[in-house]
Design a protein around this motif. Structure first.
Motif, PDB file in Angstrom:
ATOM      1  N   TYR A 583     -49.027 -21.878 105.360  1.00 50.62           N
ATOM      2  CA  TYR A 583     -48.187 -21.603 106.527  1.00 50.62           C
ATOM      3  C   TYR A 583     -48.617 -20.316 107.215  1.00 50.62           C
ATOM      4  O   TYR A 583     -48.748 -20.261 108.448  1.00 50.62           O
ATOM      5  N   CYS A 586     -51.765 -20.687 109.114  1.00 54.26           N
ATOM      6  CA  CYS A 586     -51.597 -21.391 110.394  1.00 54.26           C
ATOM      7  C   CYS A 586     -50.778 -20.580 111.384  1.00 54.26           C
ATOM      8  O   CYS A 586     -50.873 -20.814 112.593  1.00 54.26           O
ATOM      9  N   CYS A 595     -54.916 -24.585 110.004  1.00 54.66           N
ATOM     10  CA  CYS A 595     -53.734 -25.440 109.879  1.00 54.66           C
ATOM     11  C   CYS A 595     -54.161 -26.746 109.218  1.00 54.66           C
ATOM     12  O   CYS A 595     -54.954 -27.501 109.784  1.00 54.66           O
ATOM     13  N   TYR A 599     -47.682 -27.450 112.205  1.00 55.50           N
ATOM     14  CA  TYR A 599     -47.135 -26.117 111.995  1.00 55.50           C
ATOM     15  C   TYR A 599     -45.675 -26.173 111.594  1.00 55.50           C
ATOM     16  O   TYR A 599     -45.239 -25.443 110.693  1.00 55.50           O
TER      17      TYR A 599
END
Length: 774
Positions: A583, A586, A595, A599
């Motif tokens: 996470y 990204c 990513c 997202y």
């Protein structure tokens, strides 16, 4: 005899009453003009500190025709009682389009033209009110934007009390319901009295009007001779905060005001006021306009335009006659040609433009005759681009290219291009200069600079005109008499699509849509092109390594959980470590981004795993039976997943499960302490070396997460939050239960479960578990 009239007018809920529209009194003075009062109000909105245009609270007001006086009432109220200091609220007002603002002082992208709007500063302590009056406002949409000072970068957690301010605008207007119309070359006799000394007639300006003049004549007073000074003030035009009305102080019995290049297809206001007190003045008003230049008529054959769209120079399917209403009434082509081909001394050429609406805030204008426009030195070429209200929230782009393949421009000749709203510039010469402030925006295309680009954020909703003409410095263009120019005019949502370090966001204020850029990696500006505070590539790599590699501190917690036979807890820690790592990989701004999935999915799993890890750790410390523990595990995970879906960034979504788990743990510990008549856990080593250090790590981590995070130190504080949370799990996770070796997982990493049969059921150790130092 004075005639009194009353009219009931409805309006939206006001600031104080929030009720239906009021009934307002209208007075008509001496049979001249009747004015009505109307009130428009918008609901209060919470203000935000300015970081980008989404933090601005934008309101749109529609100003009716024939409005004589407008008065805004701006009120700002604090939403709490504790002291927050004094803050200044900035209010921007603009007509025709949202205001283009720059509170951060950033650099605009190249070739971006904008004009500042009217700004007001309102200091706020507890509640502040200010007013803004405007006489003879322009009809149409007016936009009011308000925001707090620039954001200081502090990250405020949702749910904590903070300094909040609420902004509410109201608009009160006086509108004429029977305003007289001033016809061209027709005298209008009026009388200004002590009670009412203002005359507000209006007149219509047709297309291709090059000049407009209004004259006041035969001014006389009832108590003086006709040749006495009447002292009248004549104003022509409306106030738009960018273009002021023409004002003339009349002395004697006559005066006049002229307006060159008046706006086309528009109603203009004429205001006559008497500066003398206690006197009645009678006068006459007359207007006239001049049409200096008109294009050649194209006739009534609309099929020609569709033939041009298909690329043909003549109609595809010519017919011998045209039917009108019925077959018995026909008009021949010969008679129609005689009407359309009348000899006209055209001094300007026009090119029809195709209007295409591609998407939200996406328009394209294409010349029907083709991309190339032939420009001569005999007369200018005019192209018109109408913009409606829904298009004013985007960016109007103009790109001109001098086509050097068809003709060569000599050094002594240039192509002058002027882009202006309301009315075009039809008199062009080599002395026209580019203006970066108020329109018109003029520039020159030459052999050395054959490209021109202009970007207009938030263009005003009116008709924009592009005028092109070939000019020569010495009057002789030589061999160059015709050049080809490719005009490209289109509407996009944001300036240059916000570039590589920004994202174009579509915003909404009720039913009105507009767009703005949100910048990343320290870039800022209207198009995310200002790199004065941009992050370097090394800084971006450092940030992503800190936020991702700090999650590896969950590995000791996973190992300890597996060694102590807490397999469910270990799987949740592994889930949290995996999704928190990717996470944050990204979530990074700039170009250092990775990513592996959507997202929003990564963010949801990261938040869910973090809270579930805290939930299962505290319940594991409670040391209850497996049936109760795993039931609470599952029930808590489902409730946390539901709360994350409702509001994943809410404060109580984090504190709620923690407090509930701590309350349950305290109840079980108190129950065991009362039952055993001693403190639980009983070992002081457990308190000193494990529980107290774990609680300190958790407390410091929560304080960093809630109170200390800012935009500048986010990479360090949030990475430290990962380390502290993972470390407190290692300290707080309880030791292995004593009966685990008999029931399952052994220290030799092999299955050695040997059940003993006691009657019809398996025997199970019922000895109470105690904390021991491992």
């Amino acid at each position: 005899m004075r005639d009194l009239k009353m009219l009931a007018v409805g309006f939206k809920p006001s600031l104080l009453s929030q009720q239906h529209l009021h009934l307002l009194l209208l007075l008509q003075f001496y049979g001249q003009v009747t004015f009505v009062s109307e009130l428009l109000s918008k609901p209060a909105q919470k203000l935000s500190k300015y970081g980008w245009y989404a933090n601005v609270r934008l309101q749109r007001f529609h100003m009716p025709e024939e409005t004589a006086i407008a008065r805004w009432l701006f009120s700002v109220k604090k939403g709490h009682t504790f002291h927050c200091g004094q803050h200044n609220v900035t209010i921007h007002i603009r007509w025709g389009a949202p205001p283009v603002i720059n509170p951060t002082g950033s650099v605009f992208p190249n070739s971006t033209l904008w004009s500042p709007s009217l700004s007001l500063t309102l200091p706020v302590t507890s509640q502040s009110v200010t007013t803004f009056n405007l006489s003879d406002p322009a009809a149409g949409d007016w936009y009011v934007a308000a925001h707090l000072p620039e954001d200081d970068g502090r990250i405020e957690q949702k749910g904590f009390p903070s300094c909040s301010y609420f902004f509410q605008p109201q608009l009160s207007i006086r509108r004429a319901v029977d305003m007289p119309v001033l016809q061209p070359d027709a005298f209008l006799t009026q009388t200004a009295t002590p009670e009412w000394s203002c005359l507000c007639p209006r007149l219509y300006v047709p297309e291709f009007a090059s000049s407009l003049s209004v004259s006041v004549a035969d001014c006389s007073s009832g108590e003086a001779a006709e040749n006495e000074n009447c002292s009248l003030v004549l104003r022509l035009g409306c106030a738009s905060l960018q273009l002021d009305p023409v004002r003339v102080n009349c002395s004697g019995i006559r005066c006049s005001a002229s307006l060159p290049n008046p706006p086309w297809n528009t109603w203009l206001r004429v205001v006559v006021e008497s500066s003398q007190a206690n006197r009645t003045v009678t006068f006459k008003v007359v207007s006239n306009y001049t049409v200096g230049c008109k294009p050649k008529s194209v006739g009534l054959e609309a099929d020609d335009d569709f033939a041009k769209l298909r690329g043909n120079s003549s109609p595809a399917n010519p017919v011998s006659n045209i039917s009108v209403v019925s077959d018995t009434v026909t008009v021949s082509n010969h008679s129609l040609a005689q009407v359309s081909q009348r000899p006209v001394s055209a001094c300007v050429g026009t090119v029809p433009v195709l209007f295409e609406e591609l998407d939200v805030l996406s328009l394209r204008f294409t010349p029907v005759s083709g991309p190339n426009i032939s420009i001569t030195n005999t007369h200018p070429m005019l192209l018109s681009y109408p913009l409606h209200t829904h298009a004013s929230g985007g960016t109007l782009n103009l790109q001109l290219t001098l086509n050097s393949t068809n003709a060569t421009v000599s050094n002594s000749s240039n192509v002058v291009a002027c882009f202006s709203p309301w009315t075009p510039v039809l008199e062009l010469n080599h002395s026209q200069r580019c203006r970066t402030g108020k329109p018109p925006h003029c520039n020159v295309l030459s052999a050395s600079s054959c490209r021109l680009s202009v970007k207009l954020p938030f263009p005003q909703s009116t008709t924009w005109y592009l005028t092109l003409q070939l000019t020569c410095n010495s009057g002789d263009c030589g061999n160059t008499s015709v050049v080809s120019v490719v005009p490209e005019v289109f509407l996009s949502a944001c300036v240059e699509d916000c570039g590589p370090y920004g994202e174009c966001r579509l915003l909404r204020s009720y039913s009105y849509l507009y767009a703005a850029c949100v910048c990343t990696a320290g870039w800022k500006g209207w198009g995310c092109t200002d790199d004065s505070s941009a992050q370097s590539y090394a800084h971006q790599i450092t940030a992503i390594l800190l936020l991702t590699l700090s999650n590896l501190f969950f590995l000791p917690a996973i190992v300890v959980a597996v060694r102590r036979s807490y397999l469910t807890e270990a799987s949740i820690y592994l889930f949290t470590m995996f999704f928190s790592t990717f996470y944050h990989a990204c979530d990074q701004p700039g170009v250092a981004v990775l990513c592996i999935m959507d997202y929003d999915t990564l963010q949801y799993c990261d938040f869910l795993g973090s809270i579930c890890s805290i939930w299962v750790t505290i319940l594991c410390m409670a040391r209850v039976r497996d049936l109760i523990k795993y039931t609470l595990f599952m029930l808590g995970a489902l409730l946390i997943a539901m709360s994350m879906q409702l509001d994943r960034k809410g404060l109580w979504n984090l504190l709620g499960p923690i407090l509930c788990a701590i309350l349950f743990m305290v109840i079980t510990w108190v129950y065991r302490g009362v039952r055993r008549r001693r403190c639980y856990p009983p070992s002081w080593q457990r308190w000193v070396f494990f529980l107290i250090p774990g609680l300190l790590c958790a407390l410091v981590g929560v304080c960093l997460y809630i109170f200390a995070e800012t935009e500048d130190n986010y990479y360090y504080t949030h990475s430290l939050w990962h380390i502290l949370v993972a470390s407190c799990v290692v300290f707080l996770l309880p030791p292995k239960e004593k009966n685990i070796e008999e029931l399952g997982w052994s220290r030799g990493w092999s299955w050695s479960w040997r059940p003993r049969v006691c009657g019809y059921t398996l025997c199970q150790s019922n000895k109470e578990e105690l904390y021991t130092v491992t």
